[in-house]
Design a protein around this motif. Sequence first.
Motif, PDB file in Angstrom:
ATOM      1  N   PHE A 154       0.861  -1.188   0.000  1.00  0.00           N
ATOM      2  CA  PHE A 154       0.000   0.000   0.000  1.00  0.00           C
ATOM      3  C   PHE A 154       0.894   1.234   0.000  1.00  0.00           C
ATOM      4  O   PHE A 154       2.060   1.177   0.392  1.00  0.00           O
ATOM      5  CB  PHE A 154      -0.950   0.008   1.202  1.00  0.00           C
ATOM      6  N   ALA A 155       0.364   2.344  -0.457  1.00  0.00           N
ATOM      7  CA  ALA A 155       1.140   3.572  -0.590  1.00  0.00           C
ATOM      8  C   ALA A 155       1.112   4.379   0.704  1.00  0.00           C
ATOM      9  O   ALA A 155       0.067   4.509   1.349  1.00  0.00           O
ATOM     10  CB  ALA A 155       0.595   4.418  -1.739  1.00  0.00           C
ATOM     11  N   LEU A 156       2.278   4.900   1.069  1.00  0.00           N
ATOM     12  CA  LEU A 156       2.395   5.822   2.190  1.00  0.00           C
ATOM     13  C   LEU A 156       3.026   7.107   1.644  1.00  0.00           C
ATOM     14  O   LEU A 156       4.134   7.078   1.102  1.00  0.00           O
ATOM     15  CB  LEU A 156       3.270   5.225   3.289  1.00  0.00           C
ATOM     16  N   ASN A 157       2.305   8.218   1.747  1.00  0.00           N
ATOM     17  CA  ASN A 157       2.769   9.499   1.207  1.00  0.00           C
ATOM     18  C   ASN A 157       2.996  10.495   2.328  1.00  0.00           C
ATOM     19  O   ASN A 157       2.236  10.532   3.302  1.00  0.00           O
ATOM     20  CB  ASN A 157       1.725  10.068   0.234  1.00  0.00           C
ATOM     21  N   TRP A 158       4.042  11.315   2.187  1.00  0.00           N
ATOM     22  CA  TRP A 158       4.298  12.362   3.171  1.00  0.00           C
ATOM     23  C   TRP A 158       4.619  13.691   2.469  1.00  0.00           C
ATOM     24  O   TRP A 158       4.919  13.729   1.278  1.00  0.00           O
ATOM     25  CB  TRP A 158       5.419  11.962   4.120  1.00  0.00           C
ATOM     26  N   MET A 159       4.545  14.765   3.221  1.00  0.00           N
ATOM     27  CA  MET A 159       4.708  16.107   2.678  1.00  0.00           C
ATOM     28  C   MET A 159       6.168  16.375   2.312  1.00  0.00           C
ATOM     29  O   MET A 159       7.074  16.120   3.098  1.00  0.00           O
ATOM     30  CB  MET A 159       4.220  17.136   3.707  1.00  0.00           C
ATOM     31  N   GLY A 160       6.381  16.927   1.101  1.00  0.00           N
ATOM     32  CA  GLY A 160       7.738  17.254   0.652  1.00  0.00           C
ATOM     33  C   GLY A 160       8.186  18.627   1.097  1.00  0.00           C
ATOM     34  O   GLY A 160       9.341  18.829   1.448  1.00  0.00           O
ATOM     35  N   ASN A 161       7.264  19.600   1.080  1.00  0.00           N
ATOM     36  CA  ASN A 161       7.542  20.953   1.571  1.00  0.00           C
ATOM     37  C   ASN A 161       8.781  21.587   0.948  1.00  0.00           C
ATOM     38  O   ASN A 161       9.555  22.268   1.612  1.00  0.00           O
ATOM     39  CB  ASN A 161       7.667  20.965   3.097  1.00  0.00           C
ATOM     40  N   GLY A 162       9.017  21.339  -0.327  1.00  0.00           N
ATOM     41  CA  GLY A 162      10.111  21.997  -1.021  1.00  0.00           C
ATOM     42  C   GLY A 162      11.494  21.467  -0.712  1.00  0.00           C
ATOM     43  O   GLY A 162      12.489  22.092  -1.078  1.00  0.00           O
ATOM     44  N   HIS A 163      11.576  20.294  -0.062  1.00  0.00           N
ATOM     45  CA  HIS A 163      12.887  19.752   0.304  1.00  0.00           C
ATOM     46  C   HIS A 163      13.291  18.551  -0.536  1.00  0.00           C
ATOM     47  O   HIS A 163      14.304  17.935  -0.261  1.00  0.00           O
ATOM     48  CB  HIS A 163      12.886  19.346   1.783  1.00  0.00           C
ATOM     49  N   ALA A 164      12.494  18.196  -1.534  1.00  0.00           N
ATOM     50  CA  ALA A 164      12.784  16.996  -2.321  1.00  0.00           C
ATOM     51  C   ALA A 164      13.324  17.364  -3.697  1.00  0.00           C
ATOM     52  O   ALA A 164      12.821  18.266  -4.361  1.00  0.00           O
ATOM     53  CB  ALA A 164      11.519  16.162  -2.470  1.00  0.00           C
ATOM     54  N   GLY A 165      14.380  16.654  -4.110  1.00  0.00           N
ATOM     55  CA  GLY A 165      14.911  16.808  -5.450  1.00  0.00           C
ATOM     56  C   GLY A 165      15.768  18.027  -5.685  1.00  0.00           C
ATOM     57  O   GLY A 165      16.116  18.328  -6.824  1.00  0.00           O
ATOM     58  N   ASN A 166      16.126  18.739  -4.611  1.00  0.00           N
ATOM     59  CA  ASN A 166      16.935  19.952  -4.782  1.00  0.00           C
ATOM     60  C   ASN A 166      18.195  19.940  -3.924  1.00  0.00           C
ATOM     61  O   ASN A 166      18.820  20.974  -3.718  1.00  0.00           O
ATOM     62  CB  ASN A 166      16.098  21.193  -4.458  1.00  0.00           C
ATOM     63  N   GLY A 167      18.557  18.784  -3.399  1.00  0.00           N
ATOM     64  CA  GLY A 167      19.783  18.663  -2.618  1.00  0.00           C
ATOM     65  C   GLY A 167      19.628  18.894  -1.135  1.00  0.00           C
ATOM     66  O   GLY A 167      20.521  18.554  -0.360  1.00  0.00           O
ATOM     67  N   GLN A 168      18.506  19.442  -0.693  1.00  0.00           N
ATOM     68  CA  GLN A 168      18.355  19.766   0.729  1.00  0.00           C
ATOM     69  C   GLN A 168      18.184  18.537   1.600  1.00  0.00           C
ATOM     70  O   GLN A 168      18.617  18.529   2.754  1.00  0.00           O
ATOM     71  CB  GLN A 168      17.166  20.713   0.925  1.00  0.00           C
ATOM     72  N   SER A 169      17.528  17.516   1.080  1.00  0.00           N
ATOM     73  CA  SER A 169      17.263  16.332   1.893  1.00  0.00           C
ATOM     74  C   SER A 169      17.939  15.088   1.339  1.00  0.00           C
ATOM     75  O   SER A 169      17.621  13.975   1.764  1.00  0.00           O
ATOM     76  CB  SER A 169      15.754  16.090   1.989  1.00  0.00           C
ATOM     77  N   ASP A 170      18.872  15.253   0.409  1.00  0.00           N
ATOM     78  CA  ASP A 170      19.562  14.100  -0.167  1.00  0.00           C
ATOM     79  C   ASP A 170      20.272  13.301   0.933  1.00  0.00           C
ATOM     80  O   ASP A 170      20.922  13.874   1.816  1.00  0.00           O
ATOM     81  CB  ASP A 170      20.589  14.540  -1.200  1.00  0.00           C
ATOM     82  N   GLY A 171      20.141  11.997   0.883  1.00  0.00           N
ATOM     83  CA  GLY A 171      20.809  11.143   1.860  1.00  0.00           C
ATOM     84  C   GLY A 171      20.053  10.979   3.155  1.00  0.00           C
ATOM     85  O   GLY A 171      20.477  10.208   4.009  1.00  0.00           O
ATOM     86  N   THR A 172      18.940  11.687   3.340  1.00  0.00           N
ATOM     87  CA  THR A 172      18.151  11.511   4.557  1.00  0.00           C
ATOM     88  C   THR A 172      17.104  10.430   4.326  1.00  0.00           C
ATOM     89  O   THR A 172      16.750  10.116   3.190  1.00  0.00           O
ATOM     90  CB  THR A 172      17.464  12.817   4.990  1.00  0.00           C
ATOM     91  N   CYS A 173      16.617   9.870   5.402  1.00  0.00           N
ATOM     92  CA  CYS A 173      15.643   8.793   5.240  1.00  0.00           C
ATOM     93  C   CYS A 173      14.617   8.825   6.352  1.00  0.00           C
ATOM     94  O   CYS A 173      14.793   9.485   7.379  1.00  0.00           O
ATOM     95  CB  CYS A 173      16.338   7.436   5.198  1.00  0.00           C
ATOM     96  N   VAL A 174      13.536   8.113   6.115  1.00  0.00           N
ATOM     97  CA  VAL A 174      12.473   7.989   7.101  1.00  0.00           C
ATOM     98  C   VAL A 174      12.455   6.556   7.620  1.00  0.00           C
ATOM     99  O   VAL A 174      12.849   5.618   6.930  1.00  0.00           O
ATOM    100  CB  VAL A 174      11.094   8.364   6.514  1.00  0.00           C
ATOM    101  N   ARG A 175      11.989   6.414   8.848  1.00  0.00           N
ATOM    102  CA  ARG A 175      11.899   5.109   9.511  1.00  0.00           C
ATOM    103  C   ARG A 175      10.435   4.834   9.797  1.00  0.00           C
ATOM    104  O   ARG A 175       9.727   5.689  10.349  1.00  0.00           O
ATOM    105  CB  ARG A 175      12.707   5.143  10.805  1.00  0.00           C
TER     106      ARG A 175
END
Length: 290
Positions: A86-107
């Motif tokens: 099943f799909a789990l979606n969360w808010m990006g808030n402008g931090h995805a795909g622009n280097g700001q959150s690269d290498g971070t992960c969710v648990r």
Amino acid sequence: MLVLALLAGRAASHSWIVSVGADGRSRGGIAGGDHALQRYACPLETLEQCQPDPKHGIVLTEDAMRPCRHDAVSDPMAAVEAGEAFALNWMGNGHAGNGQSDGTCVRIRLAPFAQDPEVGDFVEVGYECVDYWRFDDEGKVTTSAEITLPPETPAGTYTLHWMWDFTDFWFQSCADITVTSGSPAPPPDPTDDTSPSEAPTEDDVSPPDDDACEDSTSWFLNKRKTTRNCQWVALKPSKRCPKRDAAERCLATCGGCDPDDTPPSPPPALTTEPPTTNPPTTNPPTTNPP
């Protein structure tokens, strides 16, 4: 005005669960601003260890030590099937795909439903470090994951805990779900005489092997940053050992070894020189004169 603008900018960096499955929501829902929807998290032992740098203007409260909102339940609550994605979606808030959150992960972890669950109630279900963002099949940036609960998960109501390790902050969100088609919990065995009072004591548990008390060579704080390993933790252990899983994976560096669990001294090196021996004495045979 400048302070308010800065705080508004920081608020836009928060994240939380947006949807679960076809129509499920998090406990925070989707209505309201960032401050109403996001929640800070403190996965460490004390709140003081999680306090961010004062430059951020954020002071964590005791609420960060609790995994979920205790005054809400997901509405609607997603219905998922054990063993099915099943799909789990969360808010990006402008931090995805622009280097700001690269290498971070969710648990992502799971616990039986409770209005105010404890951190220790949640167990791993195979998603210890999911990329915060990724490219979907069409090459578009997405902040989501396909989640599959173990097929043996018993049917019932559960709570998903989502936590994002983002630079100086952790953010968390909870969503209640109903699991269907899971294996029912087995009834208690009437022939089992084990009771809580008969659980093994500390003296009954064998100590770990000496060679188990060492730094992991396969653990990384972020799987995309393979330089952030136990050697990296060892450079600043007082600051880095409290980070996610570091103390558990870098036992030697973070002081997690029992002093008595030191490996034995190696045996003395073998000499390569041949032993000194006296050559055998040979006497000529005695003969009688003719």
